[in-house]
Write a protein that holds these residues in place. Structure first.
Motif, PDB file in Angstrom:
ATOM      1  N   UNK A  24      41.677  39.989  33.794  1.00 28.74           N
ATOM      2  CA  UNK A  24      42.231  41.114  32.984  1.00 28.74           C
ATOM      3  C   UNK A  24      42.835  40.713  31.546  1.00 28.74           C
ATOM      4  N   UNK A  25      43.370  39.730  31.732  1.00 31.23           N
ATOM      5  CA  UNK A  25      44.043  39.071  30.300  1.00 31.23           C
ATOM      6  C   UNK A  25      42.687  38.622  29.450  1.00 31.23           C
ATOM      7  N   UNK A  26      41.555  38.377  29.772  1.00 30.91           N
ATOM      8  CA  UNK A  26      40.562  38.042  29.062  1.00 30.91           C
ATOM      9  C   UNK A  26      39.775  39.223  28.296  1.00 30.91           C
ATOM     10  N   UNK A  27      40.350  40.296  28.827  1.00 30.12           N
ATOM     11  CA  UNK A  27      39.825  41.780  28.351  1.00 30.12           C
ATOM     12  C   UNK A  27      40.423  42.130  27.272  1.00 30.12           C
ATOM     13  N   UNK A  28      39.801  42.653  26.094  1.00 27.81           N
ATOM     14  CA  UNK A  28      40.873  43.272  25.034  1.00 27.81           C
ATOM     15  C   UNK A  28      41.571  44.468  25.396  1.00 27.81           C
ATOM     16  N   UNK A  34      44.036  50.503  32.162  1.00 23.75           N
ATOM     17  CA  UNK A  34      42.686  49.313  32.299  1.00 23.75           C
ATOM     18  C   UNK A  34      41.462  50.134  32.448  1.00 23.75           C
ATOM     19  N   UNK A  35      41.308  51.300  32.878  1.00 28.05           N
ATOM     20  CA  UNK A  35      40.263  52.091  32.513  1.00 28.05           C
ATOM     21  C   UNK A  35      40.656  53.625  32.036  1.00 28.05           C
ATOM     22  N   UNK A  36      40.189  53.708  30.810  1.00 27.23           N
ATOM     23  CA  UNK A  36      41.032  54.520  29.854  1.00 27.23           C
ATOM     24  C   UNK A  36      39.985  55.563  29.162  1.00 27.23           C
ATOM     25  N   UNK A  42      44.459  57.939  31.285  1.00 21.30           N
ATOM     26  CA  UNK A  42      43.476  57.084  32.017  1.00 21.30           C
ATOM     27  C   UNK A  42      42.141  57.762  32.298  1.00 21.30           C
ATOM     28  N   UNK A  43      41.079  56.947  32.463  1.00 24.67           N
ATOM     29  CA  UNK A  43      39.874  57.518  32.821  1.00 24.67           C
ATOM     30  C   UNK A  43      39.783  58.432  33.978  1.00 24.67           C
ATOM     31  N   UNK A  44      39.243  59.535  33.848  1.00 28.21           N
ATOM     32  CA  UNK A  44      39.213  60.473  35.135  1.00 28.21           C
ATOM     33  C   UNK A  44      38.315  60.005  36.353  1.00 28.21           C
TER      34      UNK A  44
END
Length: 125
Positions: A24-28, A34-36, A42-44
């Motif tokens: 997760x630290x490698x992701x922008x 996390x899922x938005x 948040x993402x539904x």
């Protein structure tokens, strides 16, 4: 991570394993989740299900003998935790199972696998 186990509607705090933390630290970072859906929401559920389906389709794991079934991931997590030697209460804390009888079911399966391996290794000597 704060999650809600949908089947039981149990709200859980799940420790994020180091391997996942490192990934997760490698992701922008583009927001609070996390899922938005956007920067603050948040993402539904349906959108998350669709995203998982798209990945399964892209990997060729939607159908057939090697398909990935999200419903089975909770079971798999319980079994792997049991195989790793976690206690019933530790497994329950991760999976959100309301009853110990369900956790014990997965522990029995893990114990059977381990016993089978030990038996076959002894036979092979």
């Amino acid at each position: 991570m704060a999650v809600c186990q949908e089947k039981t509607d149990t709200k859980l705090w799940i420790y994020c394993p180091e391997r996942l933390q490192a990934y997760l630290e490698t992701l922008p970072r583009t927001g609070r989740h996390i899922l938005a859906r956007n920067l603050t929401q948040p993402l539904g559920k349906r959108a998350a299900q669709k995203a998982v389906e798209d990945v399964r389709e892209a990997l060729g794991l939607m159908h057939g003998e090697n398909r990935l079934v999200p419903h089975g991931w909770r079971y798999t997590a319980a079994r792997l935790l049991a195989e790793a030697g976690c206690s019933d209460s530790e497994i329950q804390a991760v999976t959100g199972h309301k009853t110990l009888s369900m956790v014990q079911k997965y522990r029995a399966q893990a114990n059977q696998r381990a016993a089978s391996k030990r038996a076959q290794q002894r036979r092979g000597r």
